[in-house]
Each structure stands twice: as structure tokens, then as C-alpha cells.
Design a protein around this motif. Sequence first.
Motif, short mmCIF file in Angstrom:
data_model
loop_
_atom_site.label_atom_id
_atom_site.label_comp_id
_atom_site.label_asym_id
_atom_site.label_seq_id
_atom_site.Cartn_x
_atom_site.Cartn_y
_atom_site.Cartn_z
N ALA A 110 4.62 -23.53 -12.57
CA ALA A 110 4.61 -25.00 -12.57
C ALA A 110 3.46 -25.55 -11.73
N ASN A 111 3.12 -24.86 -10.67
CA ASN A 111 2.04 -25.33 -9.79
C ASN A 111 0.66 -24.90 -10.26
N SER A 112 0.57 -23.88 -11.12
CA SER A 112 -0.74 -23.43 -11.58
C SER A 112 -1.14 -24.06 -12.91
N ALA A 113 -0.17 -24.64 -13.60
CA ALA A 113 -0.44 -25.23 -14.92
C ALA A 113 -0.26 -26.74 -14.88
N THR A 114 -1.02 -27.41 -15.73
CA THR A 114 -0.85 -28.85 -15.93
C THR A 114 -0.29 -29.03 -17.33
N PHE A 115 0.96 -29.46 -17.41
CA PHE A 115 1.63 -29.62 -18.69
C PHE A 115 1.25 -30.97 -19.26
N THR A 116 0.67 -30.96 -20.47
CA THR A 116 0.07 -32.17 -21.01
C THR A 116 0.80 -32.79 -22.21
N ARG A 117 1.53 -31.96 -22.96
CA ARG A 117 2.13 -32.50 -24.19
C ARG A 117 3.30 -31.65 -24.63
N LEU A 118 4.32 -32.32 -25.12
CA LEU A 118 5.47 -31.63 -25.69
C LEU A 118 5.67 -32.14 -27.11
N GLU A 119 5.83 -31.21 -28.03
CA GLU A 119 6.12 -31.57 -29.41
C GLU A 119 7.38 -30.80 -29.84
N VAL A 120 8.42 -31.54 -30.16
CA VAL A 120 9.64 -30.92 -30.67
C VAL A 120 9.46 -30.77 -32.17
N LEU A 121 9.51 -29.53 -32.65
CA LEU A 121 9.25 -29.22 -34.05
C LEU A 121 10.51 -29.21 -34.90
N GLU A 122 11.61 -28.77 -34.29
CA GLU A 122 12.87 -28.72 -35.03
C GLU A 122 14.02 -28.62 -34.04
N THR A 123 15.11 -29.27 -34.37
CA THR A 123 16.34 -29.16 -33.60
C THR A 123 17.45 -28.77 -34.56
N SER B 10 13.78 -16.85 -11.78
CA SER B 10 13.10 -16.63 -10.50
C SER B 10 12.47 -17.94 -10.05
N LYS B 11 12.98 -18.49 -8.97
CA LYS B 11 12.41 -19.73 -8.44
C LYS B 11 10.95 -19.54 -8.09
N LYS B 12 10.64 -18.40 -7.52
CA LYS B 12 9.26 -18.11 -7.11
C LYS B 12 8.32 -18.12 -8.31
N ASP B 13 8.72 -17.43 -9.39
CA ASP B 13 7.87 -17.37 -10.59
C ASP B 13 7.76 -18.73 -11.26
N ALA B 14 8.88 -19.45 -11.35
CA ALA B 14 8.86 -20.78 -11.97
C ALA B 14 7.97 -21.73 -11.18
N THR C 147 9.81 -31.89 -18.49
CA THR C 147 9.46 -32.86 -17.46
C THR C 147 9.59 -32.23 -16.07
N ALA C 148 10.60 -31.40 -15.88
CA ALA C 148 10.77 -30.71 -14.59
C ALA C 148 9.57 -29.81 -14.30
N TYR C 149 9.05 -29.14 -15.33
CA TYR C 149 7.85 -28.32 -15.12
C TYR C 149 6.66 -29.18 -14.72
N THR C 150 6.54 -30.38 -15.30
CA THR C 150 5.40 -31.24 -14.93
C THR C 150 5.49 -31.67 -13.48
N ARG C 151 6.69 -31.67 -12.91
CA ARG C 151 6.92 -32.10 -11.53
C ARG C 151 7.19 -30.92 -10.58
N ALA C 152 7.13 -29.70 -11.12
CA ALA C 152 7.44 -28.49 -10.35
C ALA C 152 8.82 -28.59 -9.69
N ASP C 153 9.78 -29.13 -10.43
CA ASP C 153 11.15 -29.29 -9.94
C ASP C 153 11.95 -28.04 -10.32
N VAL C 154 11.73 -26.96 -9.57
CA VAL C 154 12.36 -25.68 -9.90
C VAL C 154 13.87 -25.69 -9.63
N ASP C 155 14.33 -26.55 -8.74
CA ASP C 155 15.77 -26.65 -8.52
C ASP C 155 16.47 -27.12 -9.78
N TYR C 156 15.88 -28.10 -10.47
CA TYR C 156 16.46 -28.59 -11.72
C TYR C 156 16.42 -27.50 -12.78
N LEU C 157 15.30 -26.78 -12.85
CA LEU C 157 15.18 -25.70 -13.83
C LEU C 157 16.25 -24.64 -13.60
#
Length: 159
Positions: free
Chosen positions: A70-83, A62-66, A39-49
Motif C-alpha cells: 500500500a505504501n509503495s504503490a499509488t492506486f489510481t483506478r478501479l474498474e469493476v468488470l463483473e459481479t 500479513s499486515k506488514k506485507d499489505a 479505497t483502504a489500499y489507497t489510504r494504506a488502511d491495513v487495519d481495515y483490510l
Amino acid sequence: MTSACPCGTGKAFDACCGPYLAGWEQAPTAEALMRSRFTAYTRADVDYLEATSGGDAKAEFSKKDAAAWANSATFTRLEVLETVAGGADDTSGVVDFAATYVEHGKTLVLRERSLFAREDGAWRYVGREKAAPKRAEPKVGRNDPCPCGSGQKYKKCCG
């Protein structure tokens, strides 16, 4: 009414990852932390990351890389496969997931087995499982002909 949380639980953002990103609560499990980091990536919340990284992952963060990703990608779906472990009473855990995102017009999937550990009582992302290197060519047995072409058995030649 608030919007659905991007992490895929079906809950509203304010009742799911919102309190974690705001710093009001700590994620109770490794999976909850993983979902909140997505969710932080979807909001570009690098401080949280950065704040939720630990161990080597924090040292390499690297805050700069993160922010760039985060700003160049649009994160659309997360699927948790195993925990594996990572519960409220555990000290470590693994979350295997697939994150779908769109970048430069292409839909891509990041597949990762993330490693989590408790540091000072809070869950932290500490890295990912490294894939075992794959052999480019088939393994040569000791009694197989040597691949160098000598005509000898591998064990008597290059083995």
C-alpha cells in the motif's frame, strides 16, 4: 466539499466508502466491500483490510506485507468488470475487477476475481479464484505419434 471516493463510484468519499472505513457502517454488498478495500489500499488502511478479511484470507493476511504494498504503490483506478451474486440477501459473491496502480514508475493492472462470503452477518473477502494451470505444450492425442520420437502411437509408447 469532500473529495471523490477513490473506488470510482463518482460519489464523495464521505457518502461512499468513508463510513465503512471509519467502522460506522458495514458494506451492504460484496461489491461495496471490494470497493472499500480498494479505497483502504489507497489510504494504506491495513487495519481495515485485516478486519474485512475472512476465512483463509484472514489466516494468510500479513499486515506488514499489505502495508509495504500500500505504501509503495499509488492506486489510481478501479474498474469493476463483473459481479456475480454478493447482493444484500446473498451469502456469497464474486467480484471481477481490474485495479490500476503505479509502482516503481511502472503502471500496472491487477486483475482478479475476488471471492466474498458473509461471516457473522458481515461481508468478508475470503480469497480469489485460482486460474487453471495452462499447458505449456499442446496436448498429445492417444493416436498421435509419440513425442519421444519412437515412431509408435502415444497410447502404445509413453501414454
